[in-house]
Design an enzyme around this catalytic site. Structure first.
Site, PDB file in Angstrom:
ATOM      1  N   HIS A  48       1.818  -2.188  -5.713  1.00 24.89           N
ATOM      2  CA  HIS A  48       1.723  -3.108  -6.853  1.00 24.89           C
ATOM      3  C   HIS A  48       1.207  -2.424  -8.128  1.00 24.89           C
ATOM      4  O   HIS A  48       1.911  -2.421  -9.140  1.00 24.89           O
ATOM      5  CB  HIS A  48       0.866  -4.330  -6.478  1.00 24.89           C
ATOM      6  CG  HIS A  48       0.413  -5.155  -7.626  1.00 24.89           C
ATOM      7  ND1 HIS A  48       1.284  -5.890  -8.402  1.00 24.89           N
ATOM      8  CD2 HIS A  48      -0.822  -5.334  -8.171  1.00 24.89           C
ATOM      9  CE1 HIS A  48       0.588  -6.504  -9.366  1.00 24.89           C
ATOM     10  NE2 HIS A  48      -0.690  -6.174  -9.241  1.00 24.89           N
ATOM     11  N   GLU A  76     -11.638  -5.233  -8.655  1.00 26.55           N
ATOM     12  CA  GLU A  76     -11.599  -6.548  -8.045  1.00 26.55           C
ATOM     13  C   GLU A  76     -11.407  -6.468  -6.527  1.00 26.55           C
ATOM     14  O   GLU A  76     -12.060  -7.186  -5.787  1.00 26.55           O
ATOM     15  CB  GLU A  76     -10.461  -7.356  -8.690  1.00 26.55           C
ATOM     16  CG  GLU A  76     -10.374  -8.795  -8.242  1.00 26.55           C
ATOM     17  CD  GLU A  76     -11.562  -9.642  -8.678  1.00 26.55           C
ATOM     18  OE1 GLU A  76     -12.400  -9.125  -9.446  1.00 26.55           O
ATOM     19  OE2 GLU A  76     -11.662 -10.794  -8.226  1.00 26.55           O
ATOM     20  N   ASP A  77     -10.521  -5.602  -6.092  1.00 31.41           N
ATOM     21  CA  ASP A  77     -10.107  -5.646  -4.682  1.00 31.41           C
ATOM     22  C   ASP A  77     -10.638  -4.508  -3.811  1.00 31.41           C
ATOM     23  O   ASP A  77     -10.354  -4.477  -2.621  1.00 31.41           O
ATOM     24  CB  ASP A  77      -8.568  -5.635  -4.588  1.00 31.41           C
ATOM     25  CG  ASP A  77      -7.968  -6.877  -5.231  1.00 31.41           C
ATOM     26  OD1 ASP A  77      -8.716  -7.860  -5.380  1.00 31.41           O
ATOM     27  OD2 ASP A  77      -6.781  -6.860  -5.579  1.00 31.41           O
TER      28      ASP A  77
HETATM   29 MN    MN Z   1      -2.607  -6.995 -10.129  1.00 29.42          MN
END
Ligand code: MN
Length: 716
Positions: A48, A76-77
């Site tokens: 992504h 974030e991830d």
């Molecule tokens: Mn994204």
């Protein structure tokens, strides 16, 4: 998935000085950080960010933006920290990644308040650095391209709707046509697949039936231009299903041939050639009147420039043509992103950039004046979906407004103070009502008066968020000022009724008892009817409760008798929507005895003393308030009196009725037939007058009119 080497090559193709090391490190870093995480499609997650970076190379963005694309989901991830990013990739990238991360945390909140709040943060972030939005849009585009992998249908719809309502309009606002088209089309196929299929089926049908006329038209245009010695590239592009659909929906039109939905573009080198090419095309084909627009001399507010025209082609089909330079063409496709292609270019581009961001600043300004996020979102969406109308100040300055804008919007766009004090407008030299809808090219001169204040009725016709939020703010403040005045008079009166001096100490006692910060707050609560004057007095003099009760109920009785004494609260300057209202049942007029009824949260309603509606308040004397008209005879106000008139059912009687009223300087503002028989009509007439004497004159004049059989004040 784009391979590491390919990605670097793509950047190098347009920027030979790109920092290859940083690109390589970011690519590897993203793969390591996301590790074995997976997407809904089952693909490795790191595909992504790499695709997002790929989309950004398509916009030919600078190296820092591409690196940000690769890293945009790591904070974030994954376990990655912002400090790490800063150490490895520098401050600029860290700042961009931080901006994108903050936005991602806000996504997908279904309720309106949160959505609006997110939007606010989005604007704030992009007003700092527009590249944050570019990465966000690329991120959204890739997520939309892979949306069909998401299993939860509700979630898919939510993402698609947000794309349609917020991201596609934002892409348009910054001039990224290609991005906007693709986002819209992807969202459209999720939100309304049947509509999209039907548009596509129609396109296929037309292509099958008549063949594809587009190559022939392109060839014809190219030949015509070449013969005139103009070097140009001609492109033909079918409009997107969504834009065809929304045009059919909003304008209620169909399309009969393919050329109706193709925009042809003539791309030339220099600006002068745009006008030359236009001349050649208009010479060879007949132009369709009213379709010509010159966005080169007057660019759209998002910076878009082109000449638009429509001509009748060789097969007598209408052909829509846009003429532009290569530079304008690039801008039309990539918008604001174009500024980041050539980082080392000077002044000229930067100035344009400044204008680019003006709308962001305007939105932020609305935000500061809006009372809640929903109000803000409402304005923003409205503004983004509207077309523009261009009007001019008398000096020739251009004011771009949304379609449907009025002189009031214009005035607020010039300056808030001009808006606050406008009383009228000259459009192209003639006085016009403030609610007039502006047309392209109008010259607007605003007439101001120092004594004028914004009217709540303006809110019904303004279309810009800027105007509406200023008006609302003004009304809020004004209403509060009226509540404070009214409340102070009520409390003052209550003090005099129990023969106490209106001084600070007992007032402060009452203020503390009701936990208000200031006396004005206390007065406002009284004016609004949340607290009664009697409650204030009781709190101020707790020891004299019985005496107070007696005095106050006497006062209530006196108010009901209509003998407004020197204790009466003055009534003047009535503005609809404010703290004091005129009752719709009895329409009292200056000169008549009146009484006020306090209603919690709505202020005071003024009734005529003989109004039947007062019956229902007979048992609650504390809600009654002594009031008296306080009208300056030099500046009479307009009030409405309502009449019940019975006239004979003959031709011309209505005409003579309105004649009589007009001759007596009354103005009919509403008229309704309540019953009709063979011989008579009974009608309700609302007449604007100065006072009761004025209305009595009109009644007398009407009674003297042969066609009128009876006239009475209407008291429902
Ligand atoms: Mn994204």
């Amino acid at each position: 998935m784009i391979r590491q080497y390919d990605l670097v090559e793509r950047v190098r193709a347009y920027d030979s000085k790109a920092d290859e090391g940083a690109l390589n490190r970011a690519y590897v870093f993203a793969i390591k950080a996301h590790g074995s995480q997976q997407r809904a499609s089952g693909d490795a997650y790191f595909s992504h960010p790499i695709e997002v970076a790929g989309i950004l190379t398509g916009m030919r963005l600078d190296c820092a933006t591409i690196v940000t694309g690769l890293l945009h989901d790591t904070i974030e991830d994954t376990e990655t920290t912002l400090a790490q990013i800063g150490d490895l990739f520098g401050d600029e990238v860290a700042r961009l990644v931080d901006g994108v991360t903050k936005l991602s945390r806000l996504e997908l909140q279904s309720d309106q308040t949160k959505q609006a709040e997110n939007f606010r943060k989005l604007l704030l972030a992009m007003s700092e650095d527009i590249r944050v939005l570019l990465v966000k849009l690329a991120d959204r585009l890739h997520n939309m391209r892979t949306l069909h992998h998401v299993k939860d249908a509700e979630k898919r719809r939510l993402i698609a709707r947000e794309t349609m309502e917020i991201f596609a309009p934002l892409a348009e606002r910054i001039g990224m046509q290609a991005m906007k088209d693709e986002l819209e089309d992807l969202a459209f196929s999720e939100l309304n697949p049947h509509a999209r299929d039907s548009v596509i089926a129609r396109l296929d049908f037309l292509r099958e039936q008549a063949g594809d006329p587009i190559p022939g038209i392109i060839e014809g245009l190219e030949k015509t231009l070449a013969e005139a010695g103009i070097k140009a590239t001609v492109l033909g592009r079918e409009k997107q299903p969504y834009s065809i659909w929304s045009k059919m929906e909003s304008k209620n039109v169909g399309f009969e041939q393919l050329s109706d939905i193709v925009a042809f573009r003539i791309v030339v080198d220099k600006m002068e050639q745009c006008y030359e090419a236009l001349g050649v095309v208009h010479g060879a084909y007949q132009m369709v009147p009213g379709r010509f627009k010159d966005y080169i001399s007057t660019p759209k507010s998002n910076g878009y420039r082109s000449i638009h025209t429509t001509v009748i082609g060789p097969e007598s089909q209408r052909i829509e043509i846009q003429v532009r330079t290569a530079e304008m063409h690039e801008f039309a496709e990539f918008g604001v992103a174009v500024h980041w292609h050539y980082k080392d270019q000077s002044g000229k581009l930067r100035r344009r950039e400044g204008r680019q961001y003006r709308w962001v600043r305007e939105l932020l300004e609305i935000l500061e004046h809006a009372s809640g996020p929903e109000e803000f979102l409402e304005h923003t969406k409205l503004e983004m979906f509207h077309d523009q109308v261009f009007s001019f100040t008398p000096k020739g300055d251009l004011i771009a407004l949304p379609r449907g804008a009025t002189p009031v919007d214009f005035a607020y766009a010039v300056h808030s103070e001009v808006g606050d004090s406008c009383v009228g407008a000259k459009i192209n030299g003639r006085m016009k009502p403030l609610r007039t809808e502006l047309q392209n090219g109008d010259q607007v001169e605003i007439v101001c008066s120092q004594t004028q204040a914004p009217s709540p009725t303006w809110e019904r016709f303004v279309v810009t968020g800027r105007a509406r939020s200023r008006i609302r703010r003004f009304i809020r403040l004004q209403r509060r000022a009226q509540y404070v005045d009214l409340g102070r008079s009520i409390v003052q009166k209550a003090f005099r009724q129990i023969k106490q001096r209106f001084v600070k100490e007992p007032l402060d006692r009452a203020r503390a008892r009701f936990r208000h910060k200031s006396l004005d707050d206390l007065y406002a609560a009284v004016g609004e009817g949340v607290i009664t004057g009697r409650q204030v007095v009781e709190a101020a003099f707790p020891e004299a409760k019985l005496k107070t009760q007696k005095a106050m109920s006497q006062a209530g009785r006196r108010a009901r008798s209509g003998k407004a004494g020197d204790l009466a609260v003055p009534i003047r300057g009535l503005i609809p929507g404010m703290a004091v209202h005129i009752a719709g049942c009895c329409h009292p007029l200056p000169g008549e005895r009146i009484v006020g009824i306090v209603t919690t949260g709505k202020g005071v309603t003024i009734h005529a003393i003989d109004c039947d509606a007062l019956e229902s308040y007979a048992d609650i004397p504390e809600r009654w308030l002594d009031v008296a008209w306080d009208i300056d005879p030099k500046h009479p106000e307009i009030h409405v009196g309502r009449l019940t008139v019975v006239i004979t059912n003959e031709p011309g009687t209505l005409g003579s009725l309105s004649n009589v009223i007009a001759k007596n300087l009354g103005n009919i503002n509403n008229l309704k037939i309540t019953s009709r028989s063979l011989d008579f009509f009974e009608i309700l007439v609302d007449v604007e007058v100065k006072d009761v004497k004025h209305l009595t004159n009109i009644i007398a004049a009407l009674r003297a009119t042969p066609a009128v059989s009876s006239v009475d004040r209407a008291r429902a």
